[in-house]
Write a protein that holds these residues in place. Structure first.
Motif, PDB file in Angstrom:
ATOM      1  N   HIS A  14       0.813  -1.220   0.000  1.00  0.00           N
ATOM      2  CA  HIS A  14       0.000   0.000   0.000  1.00  0.00           C
ATOM      3  C   HIS A  14       0.848   1.272   0.000  1.00  0.00           C
ATOM      4  O   HIS A  14       0.460   2.303   0.521  1.00  0.00           O
ATOM      5  CB  HIS A  14      -0.999   0.006   1.168  1.00  0.00           C
ATOM      6  CG  HIS A  14      -0.380  -0.250   2.509  1.00  0.00           C
ATOM      7  ND1 HIS A  14      -0.366  -1.486   3.069  1.00  0.00           N
ATOM      8  CD2 HIS A  14       0.232   0.574   3.371  1.00  0.00           C
ATOM      9  CE1 HIS A  14       0.235  -1.420   4.245  1.00  0.00           C
ATOM     10  NE2 HIS A  14       0.611  -0.180   4.439  1.00  0.00           N
ATOM     11  N   THR A  15       1.990   1.185  -0.649  1.00  0.00           N
ATOM     12  CA  THR A  15       2.884   2.340  -0.718  1.00  0.00           C
ATOM     13  C   THR A  15       2.241   3.526  -1.416  1.00  0.00           C
ATOM     14  O   THR A  15       2.341   4.656  -0.935  1.00  0.00           O
ATOM     15  CB  THR A  15       4.199   1.958  -1.428  1.00  0.00           C
ATOM     16  OG1 THR A  15       4.851   0.959  -0.650  1.00  0.00           O
ATOM     17  CG2 THR A  15       5.107   3.150  -1.602  1.00  0.00           C
ATOM     18  N   THR A  20       0.567   8.950  -1.036  1.00  0.00           N
ATOM     19  CA  THR A  20      -0.436   9.954  -1.406  1.00  0.00           C
ATOM     20  C   THR A  20      -0.996  10.621  -0.152  1.00  0.00           C
ATOM     21  O   THR A  20      -1.175  11.845  -0.112  1.00  0.00           O
ATOM     22  CB  THR A  20      -1.556   9.301  -2.239  1.00  0.00           C
ATOM     23  OG1 THR A  20      -0.968   8.750  -3.434  1.00  0.00           O
ATOM     24  CG2 THR A  20      -2.623  10.309  -2.615  1.00  0.00           C
ATOM     25  N   HIS A  21      -1.243   9.834   0.885  1.00  0.00           N
ATOM     26  CA  HIS A  21      -1.740  10.373   2.160  1.00  0.00           C
ATOM     27  C   HIS A  21      -0.725  11.346   2.766  1.00  0.00           C
ATOM     28  O   HIS A  21      -1.078  12.448   3.187  1.00  0.00           O
ATOM     29  CB  HIS A  21      -2.042   9.215   3.107  1.00  0.00           C
ATOM     30  CG  HIS A  21      -2.455   9.621   4.483  1.00  0.00           C
ATOM     31  ND1 HIS A  21      -3.542  10.431   4.733  1.00  0.00           N
ATOM     32  CD2 HIS A  21      -1.926   9.324   5.690  1.00  0.00           C
ATOM     33  CE1 HIS A  21      -3.665  10.613   6.027  1.00  0.00           C
ATOM     34  NE2 HIS A  21      -2.698   9.954   6.631  1.00  0.00           N
ATOM     35  N   TRP A  22       0.545  10.938   2.800  1.00  0.00           N
ATOM     36  CA  TRP A  22       1.569  11.807   3.372  1.00  0.00           C
ATOM     37  C   TRP A  22       1.726  13.078   2.543  1.00  0.00           C
ATOM     38  O   TRP A  22       1.959  14.160   3.083  1.00  0.00           O
ATOM     39  CB  TRP A  22       2.896  11.065   3.490  1.00  0.00           C
ATOM     40  CG  TRP A  22       2.793   9.824   4.340  1.00  0.00           C
ATOM     41  CD1 TRP A  22       1.842   9.553   5.295  1.00  0.00           C
ATOM     42  CD2 TRP A  22       3.642   8.689   4.308  1.00  0.00           C
ATOM     43  NE1 TRP A  22       2.065   8.314   5.852  1.00  0.00           N
ATOM     44  CE2 TRP A  22       3.155   7.758   5.268  1.00  0.00           C
ATOM     45  CE3 TRP A  22       4.758   8.341   3.561  1.00  0.00           C
ATOM     46  CZ2 TRP A  22       3.766   6.539   5.501  1.00  0.00           C
ATOM     47  CZ3 TRP A  22       5.364   7.123   3.797  1.00  0.00           C
ATOM     48  CH2 TRP A  22       4.877   6.238   4.761  1.00  0.00           C
ATOM     49  N   SER A  55       9.081   5.290  -4.915  1.00  0.00           N
ATOM     50  CA  SER A  55       8.362   6.559  -4.826  1.00  0.00           C
ATOM     51  C   SER A  55       9.150   7.499  -3.930  1.00  0.00           C
ATOM     52  O   SER A  55       9.886   7.053  -3.051  1.00  0.00           O
ATOM     53  CB  SER A  55       6.945   6.350  -4.279  1.00  0.00           C
ATOM     54  OG  SER A  55       6.999   5.820  -2.971  1.00  0.00           O
ATOM     55  N   THR A  56       8.983   8.771  -4.172  1.00  0.00           N
ATOM     56  CA  THR A  56       9.675   9.781  -3.372  1.00  0.00           C
ATOM     57  C   THR A  56       8.736  10.948  -3.112  1.00  0.00           C
ATOM     58  O   THR A  56       8.093  11.452  -4.038  1.00  0.00           O
ATOM     59  CB  THR A  56      10.936  10.307  -4.092  1.00  0.00           C
ATOM     60  OG1 THR A  56      11.761   9.205  -4.447  1.00  0.00           O
ATOM     61  CG2 THR A  56      11.711  11.263  -3.209  1.00  0.00           C
ATOM     62  N   LEU A  57       8.666  11.351  -1.860  1.00  0.00           N
ATOM     63  CA  LEU A  57       7.978  12.579  -1.476  1.00  0.00           C
ATOM     64  C   LEU A  57       9.076  13.556  -1.080  1.00  0.00           C
ATOM     65  O   LEU A  57       9.752  13.371  -0.062  1.00  0.00           O
ATOM     66  CB  LEU A  57       7.009  12.340  -0.315  1.00  0.00           C
ATOM     67  CG  LEU A  57       6.303  13.580   0.224  1.00  0.00           C
ATOM     68  CD1 LEU A  57       5.508  14.304  -0.869  1.00  0.00           C
ATOM     69  CD2 LEU A  57       5.404  13.206   1.394  1.00  0.00           C
ATOM     70  N   THR A  58       9.298  14.548  -1.928  1.00  0.00           N
ATOM     71  CA  THR A  58      10.340  15.537  -1.689  1.00  0.00           C
ATOM     72  C   THR A  58       9.724  16.752  -1.021  1.00  0.00           C
ATOM     73  O   THR A  58       8.768  17.341  -1.539  1.00  0.00           O
ATOM     74  CB  THR A  58      11.014  15.936  -3.019  1.00  0.00           C
ATOM     75  OG1 THR A  58      11.497  14.752  -3.663  1.00  0.00           O
ATOM     76  CG2 THR A  58      12.166  16.892  -2.779  1.00  0.00           C
ATOM     77  N   ALA A  65      11.234   8.192   0.952  1.00  0.00           N
ATOM     78  CA  ALA A  65      11.161   7.296  -0.196  1.00  0.00           C
ATOM     79  C   ALA A  65      10.539   5.987   0.276  1.00  0.00           C
ATOM     80  O   ALA A  65      10.653   5.610   1.438  1.00  0.00           O
ATOM     81  CB  ALA A  65      12.549   7.061  -0.777  1.00  0.00           C
ATOM     82  N   ALA A  66       9.857   5.300  -0.643  1.00  0.00           N
ATOM     83  CA  ALA A  66       9.198   4.051  -0.264  1.00  0.00           C
ATOM     84  C   ALA A  66       8.927   3.199  -1.485  1.00  0.00           C
ATOM     85  O   ALA A  66       8.905   3.694  -2.616  1.00  0.00           O
ATOM     86  CB  ALA A  66       7.875   4.349   0.460  1.00  0.00           C
ATOM     87  N   GLY A  67       8.710   1.924  -1.227  1.00  0.00           N
ATOM     88  CA  GLY A  67       8.328   0.981  -2.265  1.00  0.00           C
ATOM     89  C   GLY A  67       7.544  -0.156  -1.652  1.00  0.00           C
ATOM     90  O   GLY A  67       7.582  -0.368  -0.431  1.00  0.00           O
ATOM     91  N   ASP A  68       6.814  -0.871  -2.484  1.00  0.00           N
ATOM     92  CA  ASP A  68       6.076  -2.038  -1.999  1.00  0.00           C
ATOM     93  C   ASP A  68       7.045  -3.181  -1.750  1.00  0.00           C
ATOM     94  O   ASP A  68       7.907  -3.463  -2.582  1.00  0.00           O
ATOM     95  CB  ASP A  68       5.026  -2.486  -3.026  1.00  0.00           C
ATOM     96  CG  ASP A  68       3.803  -1.582  -3.032  1.00  0.00           C
ATOM     97  OD1 ASP A  68       3.456  -1.041  -1.967  1.00  0.00           O
ATOM     98  OD2 ASP A  68       3.204  -1.418  -4.100  1.00  0.00           O
ATOM     99  N   SER A  69       6.899  -3.843  -0.614  1.00  0.00           N
ATOM    100  CA  SER A  69       7.697  -5.038  -0.359  1.00  0.00           C
ATOM    101  C   SER A  69       7.178  -6.138  -1.274  1.00  0.00           C
ATOM    102  O   SER A  69       6.043  -6.111  -1.723  1.00  0.00           O
ATOM    103  CB  SER A  69       7.603  -5.449   1.107  1.00  0.00           C
ATOM    104  OG  SER A  69       6.263  -5.708   1.468  1.00  0.00           O
ATOM    105  N   MET A  70       8.007  -7.093  -1.558  1.00  0.00           N
ATOM    106  CA  MET A  70       7.654  -8.115  -2.537  1.00  0.00           C
ATOM    107  C   MET A  70       7.135  -9.406  -1.918  1.00  0.00           C
ATOM    108  O   MET A  70       6.979 -10.391  -2.605  1.00  0.00           O
ATOM    109  CB  MET A  70       8.861  -8.426  -3.422  1.00  0.00           C
ATOM    110  CG  MET A  70       9.200  -7.291  -4.363  1.00  0.00           C
ATOM    111  SD  MET A  70       7.899  -6.974  -5.574  1.00  0.00           S
ATOM    112  CE  MET A  70       7.101  -5.544  -4.927  1.00  0.00           C
ATOM    113  N   GLY A  71       6.865  -9.408  -0.600  1.00  0.00           N
ATOM    114  CA  GLY A  71       6.242 -10.564   0.025  1.00  0.00           C
ATOM    115  C   GLY A  71       7.091 -11.814  -0.007  1.00  0.00           C
ATOM    116  O   GLY A  71       6.567 -12.912  -0.017  1.00  0.00           O
TER     117      GLY A  71
END
Length: 140
Positions: A14-15, A20-22, A55-58, A65-71
């Protein structure tokens, strides 16, 4: 010499929603790259094309920065105090505004935002994704 350091969070699928929320709370510039848009081939795993590769929120004074983990068995618990982000604001009212944004969107208070024994204002909230945000200001 280090030119910058950014927090990187690996979230379980849910990255895009979290970033988007942040972005809604802090503003800044958000970029999201999904695996389906990368053209990457030959990866040692087969990602969902909708999964977030990066993804990056500057923000003016930092980045997340964040990404979806691959499980692949590397999903770590998010909710806890081992990982948190510290946001320092110019005023207590600014911090309260961010805290209210998290709480209004389903977050919970971990430590009330109040005058700390060391003299600054300090408090903690968990957002609805389980990420802990700490807020601090020396504003009187």
């Amino acid at each position: 010499m280090v030119s910058s350091i950014a927090t990187y969070i690996s979230l379980p699928g849910h990255t895009a929603e979290a970033m988007t929320h942040w972005h809604e709370i802090f503003g800044g510039e958000l970029t999201i790259l999904r695996y389906g848009d990368t053209g990457m081939e030959g990866l040692p795993f087969t990602p969902d094309p909708e999964a977030v590769a990066h993804s990056t929120l500057t923000l003016p004074n930092g980045a997340i920065a964040a990404g979806d983990s691959m499980g692949d068995g590397t999903d770590y618990p998010i909710r806890g105090t081992a990982y948190s982000l510290l946001v320092t604001t110019d005023t207590a009212d600014e911090a309260r505004g961010y805290i209210d944004g998290f709480l209004d969107a389903g977050g919970t208070t971990n430590m009330p935002f109040e005058k700390a024994p060391w003299g600054d204002w300090y408090g903690q909230v968990f957002d609805r994704f389980g990420v802990m945000w700490a807020f601090s200001t020396s504003d009187a």
